[in-house]
Design a protein around this motif. Structure first.
Motif, mmCIF file in Angstrom:
data_model
loop_
_atom_site.group_PDB
_atom_site.id
_atom_site.type_symbol
_atom_site.label_atom_id
_atom_site.label_comp_id
_atom_site.label_asym_id
_atom_site.label_seq_id
_atom_site.Cartn_x
_atom_site.Cartn_y
_atom_site.Cartn_z
ATOM 1 N N GLY A 51 69.793 -22.431 48.008
ATOM 2 C CA GLY A 51 69.804 -21.215 47.199
ATOM 3 C C GLY A 51 68.493 -20.462 47.314
ATOM 4 N N ALA A 52 68.464 -19.285 46.699
ATOM 5 C CA ALA A 52 67.269 -18.441 46.746
ATOM 6 C C ALA A 52 66.153 -19.055 45.911
ATOM 7 C CB ALA A 52 67.603 -17.045 46.214
ATOM 8 N N PRO A 53 64.884 -18.852 46.301
ATOM 9 C CA PRO A 53 63.764 -19.397 45.524
ATOM 10 C C PRO A 53 63.703 -18.758 44.133
ATOM 11 C CG PRO A 53 63.052 -18.763 47.733
ATOM 12 C CD PRO A 53 64.421 -18.211 47.550
ATOM 13 N N ALA A 54 63.293 -19.570 43.162
ATOM 14 C CA ALA A 54 63.151 -19.060 41.790
ATOM 15 C C ALA A 54 61.841 -18.290 41.675
ATOM 16 C CB ALA A 54 63.176 -20.219 40.806
ATOM 17 N N ALA A 55 61.875 -17.231 40.890
ATOM 18 C CA ALA A 55 60.682 -16.402 40.712
ATOM 19 C C ALA A 55 59.712 -17.075 39.756
ATOM 20 C CB ALA A 55 61.088 -15.022 40.179
ATOM 21 N N ALA A 56 58.472 -16.633 39.797
ATOM 22 C CA ALA A 56 57.476 -17.160 38.863
ATOM 23 C C ALA A 56 57.838 -16.734 37.451
ATOM 24 C CB ALA A 56 56.096 -16.640 39.243
ATOM 25 N N GLY A 57 57.491 -17.571 36.477
ATOM 26 C CA GLY A 57 57.795 -17.256 35.084
ATOM 27 C C GLY A 57 58.034 -18.531 34.290
ATOM 28 N N THR A 58 58.520 -18.351 33.071
ATOM 29 C CA THR A 58 58.772 -19.480 32.173
ATOM 30 C C THR A 58 60.245 -19.875 32.253
ATOM 31 O OG1 THR A 58 57.026 -18.731 30.688
ATOM 32 C CG2 THR A 58 58.666 -20.261 29.793
ATOM 33 N N TYR A 59 60.482 -21.166 32.223
ATOM 34 C CA TYR A 59 61.844 -21.690 32.336
ATOM 35 C C TYR A 59 62.076 -22.729 31.247
ATOM 36 C CZ TYR A 59 62.204 -19.420 36.896
ATOM 37 O OH TYR A 59 62.242 -18.483 37.888
ATOM 38 N N VAL A 60 63.365 -22.817 30.859
ATOM 39 C CA VAL A 60 63.780 -23.787 29.845
ATOM 40 C C VAL A 60 64.775 -24.745 30.497
ATOM 41 C CG1 VAL A 60 64.924 -24.133 27.628
ATOM 42 C CG2 VAL A 60 63.408 -22.155 27.960
ATOM 43 N N ALA A 61 64.522 -26.052 30.346
ATOM 44 C CA ALA A 61 65.423 -27.075 30.875
ATOM 45 C C ALA A 61 66.146 -27.734 29.723
ATOM 46 C CB ALA A 61 64.637 -28.112 31.676
ATOM 47 N N GLU A 62 67.424 -28.019 29.913
ATOM 48 C CA GLU A 62 68.233 -28.684 28.892
ATOM 49 C C GLU A 62 68.960 -29.874 29.529
ATOM 50 O OE1 GLU A 62 70.938 -25.946 27.130
ATOM 51 O OE2 GLU A 62 69.372 -24.749 26.136
ATOM 52 N N ALA A 63 69.030 -30.993 28.777
ATOM 53 C CA ALA A 63 69.746 -32.197 29.208
ATOM 54 C C ALA A 63 70.830 -32.482 28.189
ATOM 55 C CB ALA A 63 68.797 -33.374 29.325
ATOM 56 N N ALA A 64 72.073 -32.519 28.656
ATOM 57 C CA ALA A 64 73.209 -32.782 27.770
ATOM 58 C C ALA A 64 73.913 -34.045 28.250
ATOM 59 C CB ALA A 64 74.171 -31.599 27.773
ATOM 60 N N VAL A 65 73.949 -35.075 27.370
ATOM 61 C CA VAL A 65 74.644 -36.326 27.646
ATOM 62 C C VAL A 65 75.810 -36.421 26.676
ATOM 63 C CG1 VAL A 65 74.442 -38.837 27.718
ATOM 64 C CG2 VAL A 65 72.522 -37.413 28.456
ATOM 65 N N ASP A 66 76.962 -36.827 27.176
ATOM 66 C CA ASP A 66 78.152 -36.907 26.333
ATOM 67 C C ASP A 66 77.879 -37.748 25.089
ATOM 68 O OD1 ASP A 66 79.482 -35.412 28.185
ATOM 69 O OD2 ASP A 66 80.546 -37.113 29.115
ATOM 70 N N GLY A 67 78.181 -37.123 23.920
ATOM 71 C CA GLY A 67 78.021 -37.813 22.646
ATOM 72 C C GLY A 67 76.650 -37.702 22.032
ATOM 73 N N PHE A 68 75.693 -37.027 22.708
ATOM 74 C CA PHE A 68 74.328 -36.917 22.186
ATOM 75 C C PHE A 68 73.950 -35.448 22.038
ATOM 76 C CE2 PHE A 68 74.416 -41.150 23.912
ATOM 77 C CZ PHE A 68 73.549 -41.891 23.121
ATOM 78 N N PRO A 69 73.035 -35.173 21.126
ATOM 79 C CA PRO A 69 72.540 -33.797 21.001
ATOM 80 C C PRO A 69 71.803 -33.378 22.273
ATOM 81 C CG PRO A 69 71.986 -35.082 19.045
ATOM 82 C CD PRO A 69 72.477 -36.050 20.076
ATOM 83 N N VAL A 70 71.752 -32.078 22.547
ATOM 84 C CA VAL A 70 71.084 -31.562 23.734
ATOM 85 C C VAL A 70 69.576 -31.657 23.549
ATOM 86 C CG1 VAL A 70 70.705 -29.521 25.154
ATOM 87 C CG2 VAL A 70 72.987 -30.004 24.259
ATOM 88 N N ALA A 71 68.892 -32.132 24.585
ATOM 89 C CA ALA A 71 67.424 -32.223 24.568
ATOM 90 C C ALA A 71 66.868 -31.099 25.435
ATOM 91 C CB ALA A 71 66.976 -33.579 25.105
#
Length: 285
Positions: free
Chosen positions: A256-276
């Motif tokens: 894919g295309a390179p991501a631009a500079a800036g701020t990013y948010v990562a999220e981890a979702a596991v079945d049955g658990f709240p998103v981190a």
């Protein structure tokens, strides 16, 4: 004639008779010796003639000289027998080696097939090493987990807490963000958490909340990846993001295309658990 019968001389006749007897004895002795000598020589000649009459003398083959080898060959063909035995032993050794090589080759094939069965028969997520490698993402990320959680009960949100953080707050150009998903087990019993792509979804969005990358797009690795979370301890699953958008066509293999500079948010979702969640920044070139 009378003088022969009656000796004439100044001495008595008996003396003359004794002289005549001695002379006769000497003559007889000489004649006997001559006759004996003649007979002895004639016997030797007759014997030689007799031997010669029987036939020609047999020839005698001279023996080997000092310079010649006294033993050229072993009697009874022993030398040839030993050579035949050595040749036979060499052929037997060659056949044994060939059979040994064939057995080794066959053993290698069994090992190879055995290894294939071992790889193919292992359930998803039950091998700790494979679990670590299975976290690698098609976008260039790689994951790692703890020991296998096979045979353990599943972790519940009441006993385990999930948290997501970035290894760095900001990444220089070319550095790949390292995202670490940790599971903290506060209970007294060990349990297993599934970090496979069928249960875990990791996403990266920009500051405008536009999704840039998701592990659910073109997923790779194992769909089920059980990781043991020890009692009173934690387990961490790490993923590297390659700073690119998801590919438009999963089958093309084009990144894919390179991501631009800036701020990013990562999220981890596991079945049955709240998103981190966590955030990080990509610096400019």
């Amino acid at each position: 004639m009378g003088s022969l019968r009656t000796p004439v001389g100044p001495l008595p006749s008996s003396i003359y008779w004794r002289r005549r007897v001695v002379v006769l004895l000497v003559v007889a002795l000489v004649a006997a010796l001559a006759f004996w000598a003649t007979r002895s020589g004639g016997g030797t000649q007759n014997t030689g003639a007799s031997d010669g009459a029987d036939g020609p003398a047999q020839s005698i083959t001279p023996g080997p000289t000092a310079d010649e080898d006294l033993i050229d060959e072993r009697p009874g063909g022993r030398e040839e027998d030993e050579e035949d035995e050595e040749d036979g032993a060499g052929e037997s050794a060659g056949e044994d080696d060939a059979e040994g090589d064939g057995a080794d080759s066959g053993g290698g094939g069994d090992d190879a097939s055995g290894g294939g069965n071992a790889d193919g028969g292992a359930p998803d997520g039950e091998d700790g090493t494979d679990d670590a490698e299975a976290g690698a993402q098609a976008s260039g990320g790689s994951g790692s987990g703890g020991t296998s959680g096979a045979g353990l009960p599943g972790c519940g949100p009441g006993a385990v807490t999930l948290s997501l953080r970035s290894a760095e707050n900001a990444y220089a150009p070319g550095e790949k963000p390292e995202l670490r998903l940790s599971a903290e087990n506060s209970s007294g019993d060990a349990c297993a958490l599934d970090f496979g792509h069928a249960s875990l979804t990791l996403t990266v969005a920009d500051s405008e909340d536009e999704e840039v990358w998701s592990s659910a797009v073109c997923p790779t690795g194992k769909s089920r990846q059980l990781v043991a979370v020890p009692a009173g301890d934690s387990a961490t699953h790490t993923v590297l993001w390659d700073r690119r958008h998801n590919a438009g066509d999963c089958d093309s293999g084009e990144p894919g295309a390179p991501a631009a500079a800036g701020t990013y948010v990562a999220e981890a979702a596991v079945d049955g658990f709240p998103v981190a969640k966590t955030s990080f920044r990509l610096n400019r070139d």
